[in-house]
Design a protein around this motif. Sequence first.
Motif, PDB file in Angstrom:
ATOM      1  N   ASP A  32      -3.394  -2.183   7.699  1.00  0.00           N
ATOM      2  CA  ASP A  32      -3.927  -3.321   6.950  1.00  0.00           C
ATOM      3  C   ASP A  32      -3.080  -3.661   5.735  1.00  0.00           C
ATOM      4  O   ASP A  32      -3.553  -4.320   4.806  1.00  0.00           O
ATOM      5  CB  ASP A  32      -5.369  -3.043   6.506  1.00  0.00           C
ATOM      6  CG  ASP A  32      -5.462  -1.811   5.620  1.00  0.00           C
ATOM      7  OD1 ASP A  32      -4.472  -1.053   5.536  1.00  0.00           O
ATOM      8  OD2 ASP A  32      -6.527  -1.606   5.003  1.00  0.00           O
ATOM      9  N   SER A  33      -1.822  -3.214   5.723  1.00  0.00           N
ATOM     10  CA  SER A  33      -0.934  -3.478   4.585  1.00  0.00           C
ATOM     11  C   SER A  33       0.434  -3.913   5.092  1.00  0.00           C
ATOM     12  O   SER A  33       1.335  -3.094   5.275  1.00  0.00           O
ATOM     13  CB  SER A  33      -0.817  -2.226   3.705  1.00  0.00           C
ATOM     14  OG  SER A  33       0.021  -2.464   2.597  1.00  0.00           O
ATOM     15  N   VAL A  34       0.573  -5.222   5.333  1.00  0.00           N
ATOM     16  CA  VAL A  34       1.823  -5.810   5.813  1.00  0.00           C
ATOM     17  C   VAL A  34       2.336  -6.761   4.733  1.00  0.00           C
ATOM     18  O   VAL A  34       1.601  -7.629   4.259  1.00  0.00           O
ATOM     19  CB  VAL A  34       1.613  -6.569   7.135  1.00  0.00           C
ATOM     20  CG1 VAL A  34       2.913  -7.230   7.598  1.00  0.00           C
ATOM     21  CG2 VAL A  34       1.086  -5.626   8.211  1.00  0.00           C
ATOM     22  N   TRP A  35       3.597  -6.592   4.365  1.00  0.00           N
ATOM     23  CA  TRP A  35       4.187  -7.379   3.296  1.00  0.00           C
ATOM     24  C   TRP A  35       5.439  -8.086   3.803  1.00  0.00           C
ATOM     25  O   TRP A  35       6.058  -7.662   4.781  1.00  0.00           O
ATOM     26  CB  TRP A  35       4.555  -6.488   2.107  1.00  0.00           C
ATOM     27  CG  TRP A  35       3.369  -5.801   1.489  1.00  0.00           C
ATOM     28  CD1 TRP A  35       2.653  -4.756   2.007  1.00  0.00           C
ATOM     29  CD2 TRP A  35       2.739  -6.140   0.259  1.00  0.00           C
ATOM     30  NE1 TRP A  35       1.633  -4.403   1.167  1.00  0.00           N
ATOM     31  CE2 TRP A  35       1.664  -5.234   0.073  1.00  0.00           C
ATOM     32  CE3 TRP A  35       2.994  -7.087  -0.727  1.00  0.00           C
ATOM     33  CZ2 TRP A  35       0.838  -5.275  -1.040  1.00  0.00           C
ATOM     34  CZ3 TRP A  35       2.177  -7.126  -1.847  1.00  0.00           C
ATOM     35  CH2 TRP A  35       1.114  -6.236  -1.998  1.00  0.00           C
ATOM     36  N   LEU A  36       5.825  -9.161   3.111  1.00  0.00           N
ATOM     37  CA  LEU A  36       7.033  -9.892   3.477  1.00  0.00           C
ATOM     38  C   LEU A  36       7.724 -10.397   2.223  1.00  0.00           C
ATOM     39  O   LEU A  36       7.146 -10.439   1.142  1.00  0.00           O
ATOM     40  CB  LEU A  36       6.705 -11.044   4.433  1.00  0.00           C
ATOM     41  CG  LEU A  36       5.660 -12.077   3.998  1.00  0.00           C
ATOM     42  CD1 LEU A  36       6.287 -13.183   3.166  1.00  0.00           C
ATOM     43  CD2 LEU A  36       4.966 -12.681   5.206  1.00  0.00           C
TER      44      LEU A  36
END
Length: 395
Positions: free
Chosen positions: A89-93
């Motif tokens: 639940d922790s996706v970054w871009l």
Amino acid sequence: MNRRDNRGREHRRLDAVLLETVRESVLAGRGPVTPSTVAAAVQASGKLLGTAGALEAAETINAELNGLGPLQPLVRDPAVTDIFVNAPDSVWLDRGSGLERSAVRFDTEAQVRSLASRLVAAGGRRLDDGSPCVDVRLSGGYRVHAVLPPISTVGTLLSIRIRREETFTITELRAGGMFCEEIEDVLRAIIRHRLSFLVSGSTGSGKTTLLSSLLGLSDPSERLVLIEDAAELNPVHPHVVTLESRHGNLEGGGALDLGELVRQALRMRPDRLIVGECRGAEVRELLTALNTGHTGGGGTIHANTAQAVPARLIALGALAGLSAEAVRLQVASALDLVIHVERSQTGRRVSSLGIVSDAGVSQTVVPALTLTDSGLARGPGWPLLAARLALGADA
């Protein structure tokens, strides 16, 4: 709210069933798994999805089998350069203005690990308890780094760097705010007068982007030989040859490091020799090459400031068995200047240019141009840089 959640769970359940059905179908067939074979398998599954639903299902399943899985939609944004998965639940871009949290979510930790294992396998390597940290390059321009527990204390970690085929011209970089018109004129003159340089900065600061654009300014008659750990440079130039390092196979054989590639490149008659990133013992070969008539070359290097580059070169030279004095002597005649880039809240920018100066036992980078809060300031190194570039110190 509960009704929406139920629909979401039902959609995911249907996707899982459909994915497994299509997976078995396409893998049982002969030939490569292509978007068309996936679409045919979706249609043959008998699921009543409608035209739009069938297209969406085919796209999703193709991403699961061949692409980045749930992360695939993020790649459609051309501004995205990096994707990071820290937890399901922790996706970054990163779009160039700092990290942003994405709305993409994985269902479970197992799904993240499965994607990581598949991507690493597609790069010809293995991700397991025996090899818990792996870096691979995939077709399509993806560079994937994966870390498994217990090395990672929070679960499977994925870091994906996206190499865009589009290369910005130097004018486009200026229009995007990376530097002003005066710095553009200086950068053009650096290439025209064949000064040897390093682009320094932190990870993701725009070093490779700037270097690609600068190399595109090289005379069309020149032969550019690029040496990289993972091919990321793509200058717009008619004569570019790229050599890429190779990791060892599962038995540990067949590896080719950057140092060996630099030695091979010297036999290829380069007009400009570029090492995409100096980060190890290959700095010895690069400095040697720049001291044997191969002017106008260089590469990138990680450093906090331009002034920190001499110390970084000494540290890297130590990895190659060179003494600090040997590195200093090599750098004094091999390297002309350092271009430092940094990232701020407003984006990536060239923050300074400095002349490499050898003063007795110490070596420094003397500021020539520095970007300050009040604008561009000329430093003590400017008269010497202007003279080398035939710009005139008062220009």
